[in-house]
Design a protein around this motif. Structure first.
Motif, PDB file in Angstrom:
ATOM      1  N   THR A   1       5.401  -5.202  16.851  1.00 29.20           N
ATOM      2  CA  THR A   1       4.549  -5.580  17.846  1.00 29.20           C
ATOM      3  C   THR A   1       4.780  -6.726  18.379  1.00 29.20           C
ATOM      4  N   SER A   2       6.129  -7.281  18.526  1.00 27.21           N
ATOM      5  CA  SER A   2       6.418  -8.626  19.010  1.00 27.21           C
ATOM      6  C   SER A   2       6.272  -8.563  20.721  1.00 27.21           C
ATOM      7  N   GLU A   3       6.459  -7.436  21.353  1.00 32.31           N
ATOM      8  CA  GLU A   3       6.551  -7.355  22.427  1.00 32.31           C
ATOM      9  C   GLU A   3       5.374  -6.295  23.231  1.00 32.31           C
ATOM     10  N   LEU A   4       4.409  -6.145  22.105  1.00 32.41           N
ATOM     11  CA  LEU A   4       3.437  -5.049  22.514  1.00 32.41           C
ATOM     12  C   LEU A   4       1.992  -5.845  22.566  1.00 32.41           C
ATOM     13  N   SER A   5       1.279  -5.345  23.804  1.00 31.74           N
ATOM     14  CA  SER A   5      -0.057  -5.809  23.664  1.00 31.74           C
ATOM     15  C   SER A   5      -0.753  -4.979  22.358  1.00 31.74           C
ATOM     16  N   ILE A   6      -2.239  -5.452  22.039  1.00 33.97           N
ATOM     17  CA  ILE A   6      -2.992  -4.682  21.259  1.00 33.97           C
ATOM     18  C   ILE A   6      -3.170  -3.360  21.480  1.00 33.97           C
ATOM     19  N   ASP A   7      -3.424  -2.795  22.716  1.00 28.93           N
ATOM     20  CA  ASP A   7      -3.588  -1.510  22.910  1.00 28.93           C
ATOM     21  C   ASP A   7      -2.172  -0.812  22.954  1.00 28.93           C
TER      22      ASP A   7
ATOM     23  N   ALA B   1       0.878   3.107  19.676  1.00 25.48           N
ATOM     24  CA  ALA B   1       2.003   3.468  19.031  1.00 25.48           C
ATOM     25  C   ALA B   1       1.647   4.197  17.658  1.00 25.48           C
ATOM     26  N   ALA B   2       0.532   3.395  16.881  1.00 23.54           N
ATOM     27  CA  ALA B   2       0.290   3.696  15.482  1.00 23.54           C
ATOM     28  C   ALA B   2      -0.501   5.313  15.758  1.00 23.54           C
ATOM     29  N   LEU B   3      -1.368   5.425  16.724  1.00 25.00           N
ATOM     30  CA  LEU B   3      -2.192   6.696  16.921  1.00 25.00           C
ATOM     31  C   LEU B   3      -1.219   7.873  17.226  1.00 25.00           C
ATOM     32  N   THR B   4      -0.164   7.551  17.903  1.00 29.52           N
ATOM     33  CA  THR B   4       0.784   8.518  18.242  1.00 29.52           C
ATOM     34  C   THR B   4       1.432   9.317  16.925  1.00 29.52           C
ATOM     35  N   VAL B   5       1.775   8.183  15.836  1.00 30.23           N
ATOM     36  CA  VAL B   5       2.204   8.620  14.453  1.00 30.23           C
ATOM     37  C   VAL B   5       1.628   9.420  13.786  1.00 30.23           C
TER      38      VAL B   5
ATOM     39  N   ILE C   1       0.862  -1.216   0.262  1.00 32.16           N
ATOM     40  CA  ILE C   1      -0.074   0.126   0.114  1.00 32.16           C
ATOM     41  C   ILE C   1       0.899   1.203  -0.059  1.00 32.16           C
ATOM     42  N   GLY C   2       1.940   1.279   0.955  1.00 35.69           N
ATOM     43  CA  GLY C   2       2.630   2.479   1.075  1.00 35.69           C
ATOM     44  C   GLY C   2       3.838   2.482  -0.196  1.00 35.69           C
ATOM     45  N   THR C   3       3.917   1.385  -0.785  1.00 30.91           N
ATOM     46  CA  THR C   3       4.967   1.486  -1.863  1.00 30.91           C
ATOM     47  C   THR C   3       4.502   1.618  -3.181  1.00 30.91           C
ATOM     48  N   VAL C   4       3.277   0.946  -3.468  1.00 35.84           N
ATOM     49  CA  VAL C   4       2.879   1.050  -4.829  1.00 35.84           C
ATOM     50  C   VAL C   4       1.324   1.555  -4.844  1.00 35.84           C
ATOM     51  N   ILE C   5       0.485   1.239  -4.060  1.00 32.05           N
ATOM     52  CA  ILE C   5      -0.910   1.402  -4.291  1.00 32.05           C
ATOM     53  C   ILE C   5      -1.194   3.046  -4.014  1.00 32.05           C
ATOM     54  N   CYS C   6      -0.710   3.455  -2.630  1.00 31.09           N
ATOM     55  CA  CYS C   6      -0.777   4.681  -2.285  1.00 31.09           C
ATOM     56  C   CYS C   6       0.571   5.540  -1.838  1.00 31.09           C
ATOM     57  N   PRO C   7       1.544   5.677  -2.766  1.00 27.82           N
ATOM     58  CA  PRO C   7       2.647   6.246  -2.351  1.00 27.82           C
ATOM     59  C   PRO C   7       2.592   7.499  -1.961  1.00 27.82           C
ATOM     60  N   TYR C   8       1.275   8.232  -2.269  1.00 29.47           N
ATOM     61  CA  TYR C   8       1.280   9.643  -1.750  1.00 29.47           C
ATOM     62  C   TYR C   8       0.495   9.624  -0.119  1.00 29.47           C
ATOM     63  N   ALA C   9       0.267   8.420   0.479  1.00 27.47           N
ATOM     64  CA  ALA C   9      -0.394   8.308   1.744  1.00 27.47           C
ATOM     65  C   ALA C   9       0.232   9.238   2.617  1.00 27.47           C
ATOM     66  N   GLN C  10      -0.621  10.057   3.338  1.00 27.97           N
ATOM     67  CA  GLN C  10      -0.264  10.806   4.454  1.00 27.97           C
ATOM     68  C   GLN C  10       0.372  10.189   5.547  1.00 27.97           C
ATOM     69  N   VAL C  11       0.037   8.975   5.746  1.00 28.01           N
ATOM     70  CA  VAL C  11       0.608   8.191   6.945  1.00 28.01           C
ATOM     71  C   VAL C  11       1.073   6.735   6.346  1.00 28.01           C
ATOM     72  N   LYS C  12       2.337   6.439   6.432  1.00 29.46           N
ATOM     73  CA  LYS C  12       2.688   4.966   6.286  1.00 29.46           C
ATOM     74  C   LYS C  12       3.062   4.204   7.247  1.00 29.46           C
ATOM     75  N   LEU C  13       2.655   3.092   7.816  1.00 30.96           N
ATOM     76  CA  LEU C  13       3.043   2.299   8.974  1.00 30.96           C
ATOM     77  C   LEU C  13       3.536   0.963   8.250  1.00 30.96           C
ATOM     78  N   PHE C  14       4.819   0.473   8.789  1.00 30.11           N
ATOM     79  CA  PHE C  14       4.867  -0.769   8.610  1.00 30.11           C
ATOM     80  C   PHE C  14       5.039  -1.695   9.992  1.00 30.11           C
ATOM     81  N   VAL C  15       3.937  -2.525   9.916  1.00 27.42           N
ATOM     82  CA  VAL C  15       3.619  -3.396  11.310  1.00 27.42           C
ATOM     83  C   VAL C  15       4.368  -4.694  11.152  1.00 27.42           C
ATOM     84  N   THR C  16       5.188  -5.086  11.922  1.00 27.00           N
ATOM     85  CA  THR C  16       6.166  -6.324  11.926  1.00 27.00           C
ATOM     86  C   THR C  16       6.061  -6.867  13.294  1.00 27.00           C
ATOM     87  N   ALA C  17       6.451  -8.184  13.276  1.00 27.47           N
ATOM     88  CA  ALA C  17       6.888  -8.880  14.499  1.00 27.47           C
ATOM     89  C   ALA C  17       7.624 -10.177  14.173  1.00 27.47           C
TER      90      ALA C  17
END
Ligand code: DC
Length: 209
Positions: free
Chosen positions: A183-189, A194-198, A112-128
């Motif tokens: 998110t390896s060490e993070l709860s859902i909350d 973290a996402a909302l802060t960004v 999404i951030g690389t091809v579909i919406c490179p103009y997106a105002q926010v790009k998150l890469f969520v991993t674990a």
């Protein structure tokens, strides 16, 4: 807010991007598109004998509403059809139109951030880590009544990572300007916070109408 505001959330399977995306969309009243579902619907049709590119060009709302798209076999089929350039091309316009919808949109996927919406105002890469992701998927599948072993789920997660990251078309990778959330060490909350802060920081920076 009438202008479009697009949040792109990418990452590997079971990293938490779906959960975060849904919660973020609910928080802001934005639309949410789980783009993996498009590939899963194409994968399911391929398993039934339809050519993947043809399935992608003719997807219907009913295809996306099927209740058998969440299983591991369909996930693998989705990852396989996702390497086909014609399949990806057939799904681009729908995703971009959704991203531009008035009132804001959250899209989660792999490109999404690389091809579909490179103009997106926010790009998150969520991993674990693969182990943490496999354990989460295992719990999800077993609590839905599926009989699977943790070992098989881990092998599936790794096979899908490998295919999704190493394909020629739109491989899974963070956009240069994506913010990484592990998110390896993070709860859902905690992950959501973290996402909302960004996102809040970006919303302050980007003029709203
Ligand atoms: O997010 P998911 O696990 O439902 O995705 C299933 C597969 O679909 C994934 O292994 C790769 C593919 N996919 C993709 O290539 N690009 C996307 N934007 C979303 C999913």
């Amino acid at each position: 807010m009438s202008e479009s505001f697009t949040i792109a959330v990418d990452g590997p399977a079971a990293a938490g991007k779906g959960t975060i995306s849904k919660a973020v969309a609910a928080h802001y009243g934005f639309g949410h598109l789980d783009t993996g579902l498009l590939y899963r619907a194409v994968g399911a049709k391929m398993m039934e004998g339809t050519a993947a590119a043809e399935a992608a060009r003719n997807l219907t709302p009913e295809d996306l509403a099927r209740d058998d798209l969440r299983g591991p076999e369909v996930a693998q089929a989705a990852s396989k059809v996702a390497v086909i350039a014609e399949v990806r091309a057939a799904l681009v316009d729908f995703q971009r139109a959704f991203a531009r919808r008035a009132g804001g949109a959250v899209l989660d996927g792999r490109d999404i951030g690389t091809v579909i919406c490179p103009y997106a105002q926010v790009k998150l890469f969520v991993t674990a880590s693969a182990e943490v992701r496999a354990r989460r998927r295992f719990l999800e599948l077993t609590s839905a009544g599926k009989v699977v072993s943790l070992e098989d789920v881990l092998a599936d997660v790794k096979a899908r990572d490998e295919r999704d990251m190493n394909r020629a078309e739109a491989p899974l990778k963070p956009a240069a300007d994506a913010v990484l959330i592990d998110t390896s060490e993070l709860s859902i909350d905690e992950a959501l916070a973290a996402a909302l802060t960004v996102i809040e920081a970006r919303r302050q920076a980007v003029p709203q109408s």
